[in-house]
Design a protein around this motif. Structure first.
Motif, PDB file in Angstrom:
ATOM      1  N   ALA A   1      11.667 -24.858 -17.160  1.00  0.00           N
ATOM      2  CA  ALA A   1      11.364 -25.063 -18.580  1.00  0.00           C
ATOM      3  C   ALA A   1       9.976 -24.517 -18.925  1.00  0.00           C
ATOM      4  N   GLY A   2       9.014 -24.731 -18.048  1.00  0.00           N
ATOM      5  CA  GLY A   2       7.670 -24.203 -18.278  1.00  0.00           C
ATOM      6  C   GLY A   2       7.648 -22.682 -18.296  1.00  0.00           C
ATOM      7  N   LEU A   3       8.389 -22.065 -17.381  1.00  0.00           N
ATOM      8  CA  LEU A   3       8.459 -20.601 -17.367  1.00  0.00           C
ATOM      9  C   LEU A   3       9.097 -20.055 -18.643  1.00  0.00           C
ATOM     10  N   VAL A   4      10.114 -20.739 -19.143  1.00  0.00           N
ATOM     11  CA  VAL A   4      10.755 -20.304 -20.390  1.00  0.00           C
ATOM     12  C   VAL A   4       9.768 -20.392 -21.544  1.00  0.00           C
ATOM     13  N   VAL A   5       8.997 -21.466 -21.612  1.00  0.00           N
ATOM     14  CA  VAL A   5       8.005 -21.609 -22.680  1.00  0.00           C
ATOM     15  C   VAL A   5       6.945 -20.513 -22.565  1.00  0.00           C
ATOM     16  N   VAL A   6       6.486 -20.232 -21.356  1.00  0.00           N
ATOM     17  CA  VAL A   6       5.494 -19.166 -21.154  1.00  0.00           C
ATOM     18  C   VAL A   6       6.057 -17.817 -21.603  1.00  0.00           C
ATOM     19  N   LEU A   7       7.310 -17.539 -21.253  1.00  0.00           N
ATOM     20  CA  LEU A   7       7.920 -16.280 -21.679  1.00  0.00           C
ATOM     21  C   LEU A   7       8.058 -16.203 -23.194  1.00  0.00           C
ATOM     22  N   LEU A   8       8.388 -17.316 -23.835  1.00  0.00           N
ATOM     23  CA  LEU A   8       8.484 -17.328 -25.299  1.00  0.00           C
ATOM     24  C   LEU A   8       7.136 -17.045 -25.952  1.00  0.00           C
ATOM     25  N   VAL A   9       6.073 -17.611 -25.400  1.00  0.00           N
ATOM     26  CA  VAL A   9       4.741 -17.371 -25.953  1.00  0.00           C
ATOM     27  C   VAL A   9       4.320 -15.922 -25.720  1.00  0.00           C
ATOM     28  N   LEU A  10       4.548 -15.416 -24.508  1.00  0.00           N
ATOM     29  CA  LEU A  10       4.155 -14.036 -24.201  1.00  0.00           C
ATOM     30  C   LEU A  10       4.971 -13.004 -24.964  1.00  0.00           C
ATOM     31  N   HIS A  11       6.160 -13.396 -25.414  1.00  0.00           N
ATOM     32  CA  HIS A  11       6.998 -12.457 -26.170  1.00  0.00           C
ATOM     33  C   HIS A  11       6.383 -12.121 -27.522  1.00  0.00           C
ATOM     34  N   GLN A  12       5.541 -12.981 -28.042  1.00  0.00           N
ATOM     35  CA  GLN A  12       4.873 -12.736 -29.323  1.00  0.00           C
ATOM     36  C   GLN A  12       3.655 -11.845 -29.075  1.00  0.00           C
ATOM     37  N   ASP A  13       3.904 -10.552 -28.954  1.00  0.00           N
ATOM     38  CA  ASP A  13       2.855  -9.605 -28.532  1.00  0.00           C
ATOM     39  C   ASP A  13       2.200  -8.918 -29.722  1.00  0.00           C
ATOM     40  N   ASN A  14       1.565  -9.674 -30.577  1.00  0.00           N
ATOM     41  CA  ASN A  14       0.898  -9.085 -31.739  1.00  0.00           C
ATOM     42  C   ASN A  14      -0.215  -8.125 -31.349  1.00  0.00           C
ATOM     43  N   TRP A  15      -0.777  -8.285 -30.174  1.00  0.00           N
ATOM     44  CA  TRP A  15      -1.910  -7.473 -29.759  1.00  0.00           C
ATOM     45  C   TRP A  15      -1.521  -6.034 -29.406  1.00  0.00           C
TER      46      TRP A  15
ATOM     47  N   CYS B   1       8.358  -5.621 -18.793  1.00  0.00           N
ATOM     48  CA  CYS B   1       7.840  -6.631 -17.858  1.00  0.00           C
ATOM     49  C   CYS B   1       8.348  -8.020 -18.224  1.00  0.00           C
ATOM     50  N   LEU B   2       8.435  -8.328 -19.508  1.00  0.00           N
ATOM     51  CA  LEU B   2       8.987  -9.614 -19.934  1.00  0.00           C
ATOM     52  C   LEU B   2      10.461  -9.740 -19.535  1.00  0.00           C
ATOM     53  N   SER B   3      11.197  -8.643 -19.606  1.00  0.00           N
ATOM     54  CA  SER B   3      12.603  -8.665 -19.194  1.00  0.00           C
ATOM     55  C   SER B   3      12.734  -8.962 -17.711  1.00  0.00           C
ATOM     56  N   VAL B   4      11.871  -8.379 -16.905  1.00  0.00           N
ATOM     57  CA  VAL B   4      11.872  -8.661 -15.469  1.00  0.00           C
ATOM     58  C   VAL B   4      11.508 -10.132 -15.242  1.00  0.00           C
ATOM     59  N   GLY B   5      10.522 -10.624 -15.964  1.00  0.00           N
ATOM     60  CA  GLY B   5      10.140 -12.034 -15.852  1.00  0.00           C
ATOM     61  C   GLY B   5      11.271 -12.968 -16.274  1.00  0.00           C
ATOM     62  N   ALA B   6      12.000 -12.594 -17.316  1.00  0.00           N
ATOM     63  CA  ALA B   6      13.123 -13.416 -17.767  1.00  0.00           C
ATOM     64  C   ALA B   6      14.243 -13.428 -16.727  1.00  0.00           C
ATOM     65  N   SER B   7      14.496 -12.292 -16.098  1.00  0.00           N
ATOM     66  CA  SER B   7      15.548 -12.255 -15.077  1.00  0.00           C
ATOM     67  C   SER B   7      15.141 -13.064 -13.846  1.00  0.00           C
ATOM     68  N   LEU B   8      13.872 -13.030 -13.469  1.00  0.00           N
ATOM     69  CA  LEU B   8      13.404 -13.855 -12.352  1.00  0.00           C
ATOM     70  C   LEU B   8      13.460 -15.343 -12.692  1.00  0.00           C
ATOM     71  N   THR B   9      13.156 -15.679 -13.946  1.00  0.00           N
ATOM     72  CA  THR B   9      13.256 -17.069 -14.384  1.00  0.00           C
ATOM     73  C   THR B   9      14.705 -17.542 -14.328  1.00  0.00           C
ATOM     74  N   TRP B  10      15.633 -16.696 -14.749  1.00  0.00           N
ATOM     75  CA  TRP B  10      17.047 -17.075 -14.693  1.00  0.00           C
ATOM     76  C   TRP B  10      17.506 -17.218 -13.242  1.00  0.00           C
ATOM     77  N   PHE B  11      17.023 -16.352 -12.364  1.00  0.00           N
ATOM     78  CA  PHE B  11      17.354 -16.465 -10.946  1.00  0.00           C
ATOM     79  C   PHE B  11      16.863 -17.806 -10.406  1.00  0.00           C
ATOM     80  N   LEU B  12      15.622 -18.162 -10.733  1.00  0.00           N
ATOM     81  CA  LEU B  12      15.079 -19.446 -10.286  1.00  0.00           C
ATOM     82  C   LEU B  12      15.864 -20.614 -10.881  1.00  0.00           C
ATOM     83  N   ALA B  13      16.286 -20.474 -12.121  1.00  0.00           N
ATOM     84  CA  ALA B  13      17.055 -21.544 -12.754  1.00  0.00           C
ATOM     85  C   ALA B  13      18.371 -21.776 -12.018  1.00  0.00           C
TER      86      ALA B  13
END
Length: 100
Positions: free
Chosen positions: A21-35, A56-68
């Motif tokens: 759950a924490g990784l999903v929240v981190v990915l959601l925050v990092l997805h907002q890449d206004n910078w 890179c976010l897609s790779v992180g999301a796939s690793l998060t799903w693997f861990l899930a």
């Protein structure tokens, strides 16, 4: 052979749920890449930095799903459903074995 998890892993399963759950929240925050919206830099000389960030976010999301699936998947329930007497899977297996 015992395929179910030990009773001592019950607490770690809840910890795993919080980690996922924490990784999903981190990915959601990092997805907002206004910078990177107005940044024209290229990564490796041809990939815009915003596109590289999302790759890179897609790779992180796939690793998060693997861990899930490895940490938080309810293996005990699935295993019990397969070996429970009178279950649909058990009946199909016994019919198949009777035919052989």
């Amino acid at each position: 052979m015992n395929l179910s998890r030990s009773s001592s892993s019950g607490g770690s399963s809840h910890t795993g749920l919080w980690i996922v759950a924490g990784l999903v929240v981190v990915l959601l925050v990092l997805h907002q890449d206004n910078w990177f919206w107005t940044d024209g830099r290229l990564v490796f000389g041809f990939i815009p930095i915003g596109l590289f960030w999302h790759a890179c976010l897609s790779v992180g999301a796939s690793l998060t799903w693997f861990l899930a699936t490895k940490i938080a998947w309810p293996v005990e329930q699935e295993f019990e459903a397969r070996v429970a007497p009178g279950s649909h899977v058990d009946a199909a297996t016994s019919e198949k074995e009777a035919g052989q």
